[in-house]
Design a protein around this motif. Structure first.
Motif, mmCIF file in Angstrom:
data_model
loop_
_atom_site.group_PDB
_atom_site.id
_atom_site.type_symbol
_atom_site.label_atom_id
_atom_site.label_comp_id
_atom_site.label_asym_id
_atom_site.label_seq_id
_atom_site.Cartn_x
_atom_site.Cartn_y
_atom_site.Cartn_z
ATOM 1 N N ARG A 191 0.826 -1.219 0.000
ATOM 2 C CA ARG A 191 0.000 0.000 0.000
ATOM 3 C C ARG A 191 0.854 1.260 0.000
ATOM 4 N NH1 ARG A 191 -5.451 -1.344 1.950
ATOM 5 N NH2 ARG A 191 -5.249 -3.577 2.234
ATOM 6 N N LYS A 242 0.210 5.073 7.581
ATOM 7 C CA LYS A 242 -0.680 4.401 8.529
ATOM 8 C C LYS A 242 0.091 3.727 9.663
ATOM 9 C CE LYS A 242 -4.757 3.646 5.628
ATOM 10 N NZ LYS A 242 -5.518 2.682 4.805
ATOM 11 N N TYR A 302 -7.205 10.819 10.619
ATOM 12 C CA TYR A 302 -8.602 10.458 10.443
ATOM 13 C C TYR A 302 -9.494 11.640 10.873
ATOM 14 C CZ TYR A 302 -6.520 5.865 9.751
ATOM 15 O OH TYR A 302 -5.764 4.823 9.269
ATOM 16 N N VAL A 320 -10.072 6.803 6.230
ATOM 17 C CA VAL A 320 -11.324 6.356 6.828
ATOM 18 C C VAL A 320 -11.036 5.065 7.584
ATOM 19 C CG1 VAL A 320 -13.716 5.706 6.403
ATOM 20 C CG2 VAL A 320 -12.581 7.343 4.870
ATOM 21 N N GLY A 335 -12.182 2.335 8.538
ATOM 22 C CA GLY A 335 -13.169 1.272 8.373
ATOM 23 C C GLY A 335 -14.566 1.857 8.274
ATOM 24 N N PHE A 377 -17.465 -0.357 6.224
ATOM 25 C CA PHE A 377 -18.230 -1.567 5.895
ATOM 26 C C PHE A 377 -19.686 -1.274 5.554
ATOM 27 C CE2 PHE A 377 -15.055 -2.354 9.263
ATOM 28 C CZ PHE A 377 -14.095 -2.948 8.463
ATOM 29 N N ILE A 412 -11.370 3.171 2.142
ATOM 30 C CA ILE A 412 -11.818 2.823 3.498
ATOM 31 C C ILE A 412 -11.057 1.600 4.006
ATOM 32 C CG2 ILE A 412 -14.081 3.856 3.132
ATOM 33 C CD1 ILE A 412 -15.246 1.058 2.748
ATOM 34 N N GLY A 413 -9.852 1.432 3.434
ATOM 35 C CA GLY A 413 -9.047 0.262 3.786
ATOM 36 C C GLY A 413 -8.993 -0.706 2.625
ATOM 37 N N VAL A 430 3.786 -3.206 6.796
ATOM 38 C CA VAL A 430 3.565 -2.737 5.420
ATOM 39 C C VAL A 430 3.764 -3.902 4.448
ATOM 40 C CG1 VAL A 430 4.389 -1.215 3.588
ATOM 41 C CG2 VAL A 430 4.188 -0.344 5.923
ATOM 42 N N ASP A 485 0.995 -6.483 4.523
ATOM 43 C CA ASP A 485 -0.347 -5.909 4.423
ATOM 44 C C ASP A 485 -1.153 -6.242 5.682
ATOM 45 O OD1 ASP A 485 -1.759 -4.168 2.744
ATOM 46 O OD2 ASP A 485 -3.113 -5.752 2.111
ATOM 47 N N PHE A 525 -2.785 -4.630 7.713
ATOM 48 C CA PHE A 525 -3.804 -3.630 8.068
ATOM 49 C C PHE A 525 -4.546 -3.295 6.788
ATOM 50 C CE2 PHE A 525 0.104 -1.712 6.755
ATOM 51 C CZ PHE A 525 -0.286 -0.751 5.847
ATOM 52 N N GLN A 526 -5.710 -2.719 6.959
ATOM 53 C CA GLN A 526 -6.414 -2.186 5.789
ATOM 54 C C GLN A 526 -6.741 -0.720 6.053
ATOM 55 O OE1 GLN A 526 -9.415 -4.986 4.245
ATOM 56 N NE2 GLN A 526 -8.260 -6.624 5.204
ATOM 57 N N CYS A 527 -7.727 -0.484 6.936
ATOM 58 C CA CYS A 527 -8.070 0.929 7.179
ATOM 59 C C CYS A 527 -6.976 1.626 7.961
ATOM 60 C CB CYS A 527 -9.418 1.043 7.872
ATOM 61 S SG CYS A 527 -9.410 0.740 9.651
ATOM 62 N N GLY A 528 -6.202 0.878 8.741
ATOM 63 C CA GLY A 528 -5.067 1.463 9.454
ATOM 64 C C GLY A 528 -5.382 2.019 10.827
ATOM 65 N N CYS A 537 -6.617 0.504 13.688
ATOM 66 C CA CYS A 537 -6.160 -0.267 14.851
ATOM 67 C C CYS A 537 -4.651 -0.442 14.838
ATOM 68 C CB CYS A 537 -6.831 -1.641 14.880
ATOM 69 S SG CYS A 537 -6.166 -2.817 13.671
ATOM 70 N N THR A 538 -4.019 -0.061 13.716
ATOM 71 C CA THR A 538 -2.627 -0.424 13.435
ATOM 72 C C THR A 538 -1.615 0.113 14.449
ATOM 73 O OG1 THR A 538 -3.316 -0.401 11.138
ATOM 74 C CG2 THR A 538 -0.959 -0.561 11.549
ATOM 75 N N CYS A 570 -11.107 -4.925 10.198
ATOM 76 C CA CYS A 570 -10.861 -5.247 8.786
ATOM 77 C C CYS A 570 -10.444 -6.701 8.629
ATOM 78 C CB CYS A 570 -9.782 -4.343 8.197
ATOM 79 S SG CYS A 570 -10.240 -2.595 8.159
ATOM 80 N N ASN A 585 -2.417 -11.683 8.656
ATOM 81 C CA ASN A 585 -1.269 -10.901 8.190
ATOM 82 C C ASN A 585 -0.526 -10.246 9.351
ATOM 83 O OD1 ASN A 585 -2.099 -11.618 5.655
ATOM 84 N ND2 ASN A 585 -2.821 -9.592 5.055
ATOM 85 N N ILE A 586 -1.259 -9.845 10.371
ATOM 86 C CA ILE A 586 -0.611 -9.281 11.565
ATOM 87 C C ILE A 586 0.265 -10.352 12.211
ATOM 88 C CG2 ILE A 586 -1.009 -8.353 13.888
ATOM 89 C CD1 ILE A 586 -3.647 -7.096 12.756
#
Lengths: 749, 174
Positions: free
Chosen positions: A14, A20, A27, A242, A244, A246, A471-472, B103, B106, B108-111, B113-114, B147, B152-153
């Motif tokens: 990413r 991030k 955010y 964003v 998250g 959903f 949004i992720g 990274v 991957d 994380f997605q929204c980031g 909680c990361t 997410c 992956n974590i």
């Protein structure tokens, strides 16, 4: 277009990742400005009734409190409902915070406290006293199913059931094998990790910059401009990051309304952040009761499919999603009857949550298919293969592509499905019963209208812009990849600007259509830039590209060249310099191809295989292995694509085993509005998950061959888990989630 | 800096905190949590608020090397403490090994909680209990990821953990 690739299709990390992981990505609540005020919402503590009186004196005297708003003193807002209808609004009356003394659902915002600090606002909110005239609430979908009705105004035409075909009742009665059962799904709550928040920064010229948690910055912008009669030229809504969503952030939420209302009224910048508890009073996946009846002949060929679904909506809006229609197109069957109704409950309006409708309806259908497989004595995978269909029988259309056979084959091979012994309770490991279950998934591959701009600068850098959201989902990264591909440059030479309402028009981020739509718009804009480059190149003296057509050229290593012979071409820098330009910027609009859509339907498909281990004495189910095989067209980035599917699977495991919005039906109030009591899967719940993307070429689903991945990962997962639990235990549990008590109380068949 | 929190007429205490290697004197009300101090007053917004009830782990930071939910800690109790937030672990140009692994995998997605996941993973490695994947899963279960990036974590943490196991002399993370 779909052939060679230097960037697209590669597992690129990413591009927003480093921001991030270092805490630099900001955010909605993480923006600051001078003179900021903070707001806190007071939520109703009854489910239905009226407010008799609100006592605010004690709260007003709390140190730091600036103003308290109730329905008695709120500023004037738009009168007509049409001004309150956002892009994802539903048939009915949109909710207006502090409209009057009526309470329509537990947790409805009934007062709003503004203070100099967030703690002062919160503490003062606790001092607001409200007297209610409470009425009897109705919040149980099972009890209210007999009050259901067909939505008089369809939200979308395609959500309405297709006309019946054949004679399903007669075919059902005459068939060799029959199953019929009710399936109940509890209401679910999205619970993205980020709290809903809006920060309104007031500019010196009265302009507003608003950081909002939303899946569509332009939707939020249009909404507040409508509600507050603001000049759209003086409002920018941003959602750069964003945390998250959903589906929960598709429609503007009340914190946005309150932040803007108070900012305009008090002429100050404002920040409003919801609590986790508040987020249980918003958009939710509706509780749903479904009756599915299937019949097959002796060889397992489907003779009848009947599917009736009733789900919850609120008193004021008719939420609708496509729950049952999937049953008319998933498998070949000539006798089909589908019906769909909604029932009003005294709860907040439900809304779209990951694979809305499909996650619910396919769970029931795929559990029923498992029941039919056992009734007919046929392997559950074999039953599905025997009923494969190449056409969308609901719409009588061809399908753009359907690599579902490959999903079945590759998924089953990787999982080891052939080793399964059919009888329930026949596999064990130590004290655990082992169960293997599978299910299929389907989701509509959609593309909507979208726009994008692409700018190529003389230094070789590329900028992509669109009002899309990430949004992720990986939107930043895939748009960067598509531009890098078009200009044959590294991804880090591309800057991607998304997440702001003043960028080229884009719909909300939902329905798995962003990659197909914005991705195609970026590709179209990049092509337009190349076309302009060619025009300039051709006006250069002795241009080697004089005779070239735009279809014959591409960019390679910084030059505009003939596709067939890279020796012939001109450097991009020379072209721009000769034309006296710093940059070329082009804007493109794309939309679905109406001619194709008239003849074809397009879907993504999946086959998901699950292993569970059940400690029957304790009633504990563990999902120990999942293999999900996905047919979703072209995969732009296998790394982020895989993550989307992983996320869907994890949420599907939650649906199967953990997630349940619990309501005390005597009071109509939500009991478990926190993350300790509403269980979402945690690290320890999730073991090995394997994702397979099967080969699927589709140049009709979207110009870039993409079908979308946000939803398909969850569809069928809960059914596969529940089928695996049956295989392990012999217990058919048709009310989700499958919790300890249900395992302990059910009898094996 | 704009500090709306230190309201006149309300009690405050003065304390010294070492935050990411920099000693700072801060005035806090007795009810201010470490999370709100970091996020609202010091504008260290890398530390996230996901529930404010110690249920989600998004606010995890390190106090004297130990992971803790900063939403459950009153700042006033921390005079003299060493606090490390996500901003103190690394920067986009100079990432901590765990940040790099997140990274790469991957994780994380929204980031959102990361930062909490990463600080928690640093704490986990410092604790020295986790030997393999099952322990990582169990001991990271206080950090929710909606997410669904859990596998992956676990991959990212396992990679850093095994790299460090190969170099036992090195100080764990930090």
């Amino acid at each position: 277009m779909l052939n060679q690739s230097k960037t697209v299709g590669l597992p690129v990390s990413r591009i927003d990742g480093p921001l991030k992981v270092t805490g630099q990505a900001r955010y909605a609540a993480e923006h600051f400005g001078p003179g900021m005020l903070y707001g806190h919402v007071v939520s109703a503590t009854i489910a239905t009734g009226r407010i008799r009186a609100i006592h605010t004196a004690a709260a007003e005297h709390f140190p730091g409190v600036v103003k308290i708003y109730t329905h008695d003193n709120r500023p004037k807002t738009a009168y007509r409902d049409s001004r309150w209808k956002d892009a994802v609004a539903l048939p009915g009356h949109p909710f207006r915070p502090l409209e009057n003394d009526r309470v329509l659902f537990d947790g409805q915002p009934v007062a709003f406290v503004v203070a100099e600090s967030p703690e002062a606002a919160r503490d003062a909110a606790g001092l607001v006293q409200i007297e209610y005239l409470s009425e009897e609430p109705h919040t149980d979908i099972v009890a209210q199913r007999h009050e259901s009705y067909e939505p008089p105004v369809p939200r979308m035409k395609q959500f309405m059931p297709p006309p019946p075909r054949g004679d399903a009742e007669a075919a059902f009665a005459a068939a060799a094998h029959r199953v019929s059962a009710d399936y109940v799904l509890s209401g679910e709550h999205h619970n993205p990790m980020e709290l809903f928040a809006s920060t309104v920064l007031l500019g010196t010229d009265g302009a507003l910059t608003i950081h909002d948690k939303t899946q569509g910055s332009q939707n939020s912008c249009d909404y507040i401009c409508g509600v507050f009669s603001l000049d759209p030229g003086k409002v920018v809504v941003k959602n750069s990051f964003v945390g998250g969503a959903f589906g929960q952030a598709l429609r503007p939420k009340h914190q946005l309304f309150f932040a803007v209302m108070a900012s305009l009224d008090l002429n100050r910048s404002m920040k409003v952040e919801m609590t986790r508890q508040d987020m249980f009073y918003l958009t939710w996946r509706p509780s749903c009761i479904q009756t599915v009846s299937l019949a097959a002949d002796a060889e397992g060929h489907l003779q009848a499919v009947m599917h009736h679904a009733v789900h919850a909506t609120s008193r004021h809006e008719d939420y609708q999603e496509n729950v049952a229609n999937w049953s008319g197109l998933a498998y070949k069957c000539e006798n089909v009857k589908i019906s769909y109704e909604i029932a009003k409950l005294d709860l907040a309006t439900p809304g779209d949550m990951r694979a809305p409708g499909a996650a619910t309806g396919m769970t029931a259908l795929e559990a029923a298919m498992d029941e039919l497989a056992y009734a007919a004595g046929i392997d559950p995978l074999e039953l599905r293969i025997r009923n494969f269909v190449h056409r969308d029988q609901n719409q009588d259309k061809a399908i753009t592509s359907k690599a579902l056979h490959a999903c079945y084959r590759e998924g089953a091979a990787r999982f080891g499905w052939a080793e399964r012994s059919a009888a329930p309770r026949s596999m064990r490991e130590g004290d655990d019963l082992v169960g293997w279950g599978m299910a299929g998934g389907i989701w509509e591959a959609m593309m909507s209208k979208g726009e994008a701009k692409v700018r190529l600068s003389v230094d070789g850098s590329v900028t992509v812009s669109a009002a899309a959201s990430d949004i992720g989902t990986g939107t930043y990264t895939i748009l960067g990849q598509l531009a890098a591909e078009a200009f044959d440059c590294p991804v880090d030479a591309v800057s991607v600007e998304i997440g702001a309402s003043d960028l080229p028009k884009t719909g909300v981020e939902g329905g798995s259509w962003t990659a197909a739509t914005t991705g195609s718009a970026v590709q179209a804009a990049a092509k337009a830039v190349i076309k302009t480059l060619l025009t300039h190149a051709q006006s250069m003296e002795n241009s080697p590209l004089k005779e070239a057509k735009v279809q014959q050229v591409e960019i390679a290593e910084g030059r505009l060249v003939l596709e067939s012979n890279h020796q012939i071409g001109v450097s991009m820098v020379d072209i721009l310099e000769a034309a006296g330009l710093e940059a070329i910027e082009e804007h493109a609009k794309v939309g679905p191809d109406m001619l194709t859509m008239m003849r074809y339907a397009s879907y993504s498909h999946s086959a998901v295989f699950v292993e569970v281990k059940v400690d029957e004495e304790l009633g504990i189910v563990r999902v120990t292995r999942v293999v999900s095989a996905i047919g979703a067209g072209r995969i732009l980035n296998p790394k982020t694509a895989r993550s989307q599917i992983l996320g869907g699977i994890v949420m599907g495991i939650g649906m199967a085993l953990h997630e349940e919005g619990m309501i005390d039906h005597r009071t109509g109030r939500i009991m478990n509005h926190n993350l300790a009591e509403y269980h979402v899967p945690a690290h320890a719940d999730i073991r090995d998950i394997e994702v397979i993307f099967v080969e699927e070429d589709d140049d009709m689903a979207s110009p870039i061959g993409v079908k979308g991945l946000g939803e398909i990962g969850i569809v069928g997962v809960a059914a596969a888990v529940s089928n695996a639990v049956f295989h392990a235990t012999g217990k058919r549990i048709r009310t989700l989630p499958i919790t300890v008590d249900k395992i302990l109380q059910s009898e094996a068949v | 800096m704009d500090t709306p929190r230190a309201q006149s007429g309300l009690p405050t205490s003065s304390l010294i905190l070492d935050i990411n290697g920099i000693a700072q004197t801060v005035e806090v009300h007795p009810w201010t949590t470490l999370l709100d101090l970091l996020r609202s007053e010091l504008e260290l917004t890398g530390t996230k608020k996901g529930c404010d009830h110690g249920q989600c782990g998004a606010c995890t930071v390190l106090i004297d090397g130990e992971r803790i939910n900063s939403c459950l800690k009153l700042a006033v109790t921390l005079d003299g403490a060493e606090i490390t937030t996500i901003e103190g672990l690394g920067t986009p140009g100079d990432m901590h090994p765990l940040q790099r692994a997140f990274v790469e995998h991957d994780a994380f997605q929204c980031g959102y909680c990361t930062p909490g996941q990463i600080c928690s993973a640093v704490g986990l490695i410092n604790e020295g209990h986790a030997q393999g994947r099952d322990e990582i899963r169990e001991l990271m279960s206080g950090n929710l990821c909606r997410c669904g990036a859990y596998t992956n974590i676990a991959d990212a943490i396992e990679e850093v953990l095994s790299a460090q196991a190969g170099t036992p002399q090195r100080e764990a993370a930090e």
